[in-house]
Structures are given as structure tokens and as C-alpha cells.
Design a protein around this motif. Structure first.
Motif, PDB file in Angstrom:
ATOM      1  N   TRP A  38       0.417 -14.160  -5.919  1.00 49.63           N
ATOM      2  CA  TRP A  38       0.748 -12.759  -5.702  1.00 49.63           C
ATOM      3  C   TRP A  38       1.253 -12.174  -7.012  1.00 49.63           C
ATOM      4  O   TRP A  38       2.018 -12.818  -7.729  1.00 49.63           O
ATOM      5  N   VAL A  39       0.860 -10.931  -7.310  1.00 48.64           N
ATOM      6  CA  VAL A  39       1.253 -10.281  -8.558  1.00 48.64           C
ATOM      7  C   VAL A  39       1.758  -8.878  -8.239  1.00 48.64           C
ATOM      8  O   VAL A  39       1.028  -8.056  -7.671  1.00 48.64           O
ATOM      9  N   GLY A  40       2.999  -8.603  -8.615  1.00 47.12           N
ATOM     10  CA  GLY A  40       3.566  -7.266  -8.485  1.00 47.12           C
ATOM     11  C   GLY A  40       3.395  -6.527  -9.796  1.00 47.12           C
ATOM     12  O   GLY A  40       3.460  -7.128 -10.875  1.00 47.12           O
ATOM     13  N   THR A  41       3.150  -5.224  -9.723  1.00 50.04           N
ATOM     14  CA  THR A  41       2.931  -4.435 -10.936  1.00 50.04           C
ATOM     15  C   THR A  41       3.846  -3.218 -10.973  1.00 50.04           C
ATOM     16  O   THR A  41       4.458  -2.844  -9.971  1.00 50.04           O
ATOM     17  N   GLU A  42       3.897  -2.601 -12.146  1.00 45.02           N
ATOM     18  CA  GLU A  42       4.784  -1.450 -12.341  1.00 45.02           C
ATOM     19  C   GLU A  42       4.287  -0.192 -11.641  1.00 45.02           C
ATOM     20  O   GLU A  42       5.087   0.564 -11.100  1.00 45.02           O
ATOM     21  N   HIS A  43       2.997   0.053 -11.653  1.00 48.79           N
ATOM     22  CA  HIS A  43       2.468   1.278 -11.042  1.00 48.79           C
ATOM     23  C   HIS A  43       1.312   1.033 -10.087  1.00 48.79           C
ATOM     24  O   HIS A  43       0.829   1.973  -9.462  1.00 48.79           O
ATOM     25  N   GLY A  44       0.861  -0.211  -9.963  1.00 49.02           N
ATOM     26  CA  GLY A  44      -0.331  -0.502  -9.171  1.00 49.02           C
ATOM     27  C   GLY A  44      -0.090  -1.246  -7.887  1.00 49.02           C
ATOM     28  O   GLY A  44      -1.024  -1.748  -7.275  1.00 49.02           O
ATOM     29  N   SER A  70       5.857   0.342   0.575  1.00 48.59           N
ATOM     30  CA  SER A  70       6.658   1.559   0.485  1.00 48.59           C
ATOM     31  C   SER A  70       6.620   2.240  -0.878  1.00 48.59           C
ATOM     32  O   SER A  70       6.930   3.430  -0.978  1.00 48.59           O
ATOM     33  N   TYR A  71       6.237   1.504  -1.920  1.00 50.50           N
ATOM     34  CA  TYR A  71       6.291   2.064  -3.266  1.00 50.50           C
ATOM     35  C   TYR A  71       5.404   1.207  -4.166  1.00 50.50           C
ATOM     36  O   TYR A  71       5.314   0.003  -3.970  1.00 50.50           O
ATOM     37  N   ASP A  72       4.760   1.813  -5.163  1.00 53.48           N
ATOM     38  CA  ASP A  72       3.828   1.079  -6.021  1.00 53.48           C
ATOM     39  C   ASP A  72       4.474   0.326  -7.175  1.00 53.48           C
ATOM     40  O   ASP A  72       3.794  -0.418  -7.872  1.00 53.48           O
ATOM     41  N   HIS A  73       5.772   0.506  -7.390  1.00 50.55           N
ATOM     42  CA  HIS A  73       6.465  -0.277  -8.418  1.00 50.55           C
ATOM     43  C   HIS A  73       7.119  -1.463  -7.709  1.00 50.55           C
ATOM     44  O   HIS A  73       8.154  -1.323  -7.063  1.00 50.55           O
ATOM     45  N   VAL A  74       6.497  -2.628  -7.837  1.00 52.36           N
ATOM     46  CA  VAL A  74       6.988  -3.853  -7.212  1.00 52.36           C
ATOM     47  C   VAL A  74       7.825  -4.610  -8.231  1.00 52.36           C
ATOM     48  O   VAL A  74       7.322  -5.003  -9.283  1.00 52.36           O
ATOM     49  N   ASN A  75       9.106  -4.800  -7.927  1.00 52.30           N
ATOM     50  CA  ASN A  75      10.002  -5.513  -8.836  1.00 52.30           C
ATOM     51  C   ASN A  75      10.004  -7.014  -8.617  1.00 52.30           C
ATOM     52  O   ASN A  75      10.104  -7.786  -9.566  1.00 52.30           O
ATOM     53  N   CYS A  76       9.969  -7.433  -7.342  1.00 51.14           N
ATOM     54  CA  CYS A  76      10.140  -8.855  -7.063  1.00 51.14           C
ATOM     55  C   CYS A  76       9.468  -9.230  -5.747  1.00 51.14           C
ATOM     56  O   CYS A  76       9.230  -8.375  -4.891  1.00 51.14           O
ATOM     57  N   ARG A  90      11.013  -0.727  -6.581  1.00 48.34           N
ATOM     58  CA  ARG A  90      11.891   0.088  -7.410  1.00 48.34           C
ATOM     59  C   ARG A  90      11.849   1.531  -6.911  1.00 48.34           C
ATOM     60  O   ARG A  90      11.278   2.407  -7.548  1.00 48.34           O
ATOM     61  N   GLY A  91      12.407   1.747  -5.738  1.00 44.56           N
ATOM     62  CA  GLY A  91      12.473   3.095  -5.196  1.00 44.56           C
ATOM     63  C   GLY A  91      12.088   3.202  -3.746  1.00 44.56           C
ATOM     64  O   GLY A  91      12.432   4.178  -3.083  1.00 44.56           O
ATOM     65  N   GLY A  92      11.392   2.208  -3.204  1.00 45.05           N
ATOM     66  CA  GLY A  92      10.970   2.248  -1.811  1.00 45.05           C
ATOM     67  C   GLY A  92      11.717   1.281  -0.920  1.00 45.05           C
ATOM     68  O   GLY A  92      11.397   1.150   0.248  1.00 45.05           O
ATOM     69  N   GLY A  93      12.698   0.566  -1.468  1.00 47.31           N
ATOM     70  CA  GLY A  93      13.446  -0.399  -0.681  1.00 47.31           C
ATOM     71  C   GLY A  93      12.759  -1.745  -0.601  1.00 47.31           C
ATOM     72  O   GLY A  93      12.113  -2.195  -1.556  1.00 47.31           O
ATOM     73  N   LEU A  94      12.864  -2.373   0.553  1.00 52.66           N
ATOM     74  CA  LEU A  94      12.392  -3.727   0.781  1.00 52.66           C
ATOM     75  C   LEU A  94      11.336  -3.700   1.878  1.00 52.66           C
ATOM     76  O   LEU A  94      11.519  -3.048   2.910  1.00 52.66           O
ATOM     77  N   MET A 120      16.404   0.359  -4.501  1.00 49.28           N
ATOM     78  CA  MET A 120      15.919  -0.398  -5.647  1.00 49.28           C
ATOM     79  C   MET A 120      16.313  -1.862  -5.466  1.00 49.28           C
ATOM     80  O   MET A 120      17.493  -2.189  -5.447  1.00 49.28           O
ATOM     81  N   ILE A 121      15.316  -2.710  -5.321  1.00 55.54           N
ATOM     82  CA  ILE A 121      15.542  -4.149  -5.164  1.00 55.54           C
ATOM     83  C   ILE A 121      15.135  -4.806  -6.476  1.00 55.54           C
ATOM     84  O   ILE A 121      13.972  -4.783  -6.853  1.00 55.54           O
TER      85      ILE A 121
END
Length: 146
Positions: A38-44, A70-76, A90-94, A120-121
Motif C-alpha cells: 500500500w502506498v499513501g501519497t501527498e495529493h493522489g 476522506s482526503y487525498d493527502h494520506v499521512n500514514c 492530513r485533513g480528513g481524519g481517520l 490530521m493524523i
């Protein structure tokens, strides 16, 4: 990186190619218990690599679909002991993603002390059982009901 050969494989973002990585800025990578990457991205949003083909499946926020991430910026990313995928944004919660790729959202709800303190998680970590640690409130919260 292939641990047997020591070689790296690059997976670039190629705009217009729906099978490539959805964004060039990778924020998190996790191999789950089924050995899927699995790969989280900043805007995708979120990507899942098909290691046989080198193609990616994408999950992005969709205003018209309440079950999208919930949001396209995945932190973790985190897989719990029940093999469920948690997506921290980063903005949509968990988000808690089910096996069909649908998300249940956990967000800050002003006035609700049982909601997230913010949307922001930054990181997640696991342990025994079904607990999440809320550092802001310095307490553990059971999540087995989710």
C-alpha cells in the motif's frame, strides 16, 4: 527493493496513465499481512500495487461517494491485528477501509469529546488488543466496536 537481488524498482507517477502511481510524492508505504504493498501519497490518495503487473489501483476522495477515502493527502497507514486497514489523513481524519474498499470515517466533531481531537493524523502504531492511544487526551480508547 528486492531483498534477494538488492535491486530497486521505480514506480513513477505518469499523468494520464491510470495504472501508474497516482502522485509523485509518497508519504507512506506499508506491506500488509497478505504481502500487498500500500502506498499513501501527498495529493493522489491511496494506491495498492499489483506486484505481478506493476499496476496500481487507486482510492481517492470523491465528494459524491461518502464511502471514498476522506482526503487525498494520506499521512500514514496501519493494519490492525484483525487485518483491517486504517488510513490516517492530513485533513480528513481517520478512515477504516473494509475489504471492498469502502471507508468508514472518524473525524473531529466540535463539541463531541469522544471524537478525534483534530482531523490530521500524523502517525499510528499498534499493540495488543483493540486500543488507540489519544495523546492529546492522554488516554486509550477501545476501537473493537468499529
Amino acid at each position: 527493493m528486492n531483498l534477494r537481488t538488492g535491486k530497486f524498482t521505480r514506480y513513477p507517477c505518469r499523468p494520464g496513465d491510470d495504472s501508474s502511481l497516482s502522485d509523485s510524492t509518497v508519504t507512506s508505504v506499508m506491506e500488509d499481512s497478505r504481502r500487498r504493498l500500500w502506498v499513501g501519497t501527498e495529493h493522489g490518495g491511496l494506491n495498492l500495487l499489483d506486484q505481478q503487473t506493476g499496476h496500481f489501483t487507486h482510492w481517492k476522495h470523491d465528494e459524491k461517494n461518502s464511502a471514498s477515502i476522506s482526503y487525498d493527502h494520506v499521512n500514514c497507514l496501519y493494519e490492525d491485528h484483525r487485518h483491517r486497514l486504517w488510513v490516517g489523513t492530513r485533513g480528513g481524519g481517520l478512515d477504516l477501509m473494509d475489504s471492498a474498499g469502502h471507508c468508514r470515517h472518524f473525524r473531529n466533531e466540535p463539541g463531541n469529546p469522544n471524537s478525534l481531537p483534530r482531523n490530521m493524523i500524523l502517525s499510528m502504531a499498534g499493540g495488543e488488543g483493540d486500543e488507540l492511544l489519544d495523546r492529546d487526551r492522554e488516554r486509550r480508547t477501545e476501537h473493537s466496536r468499529y
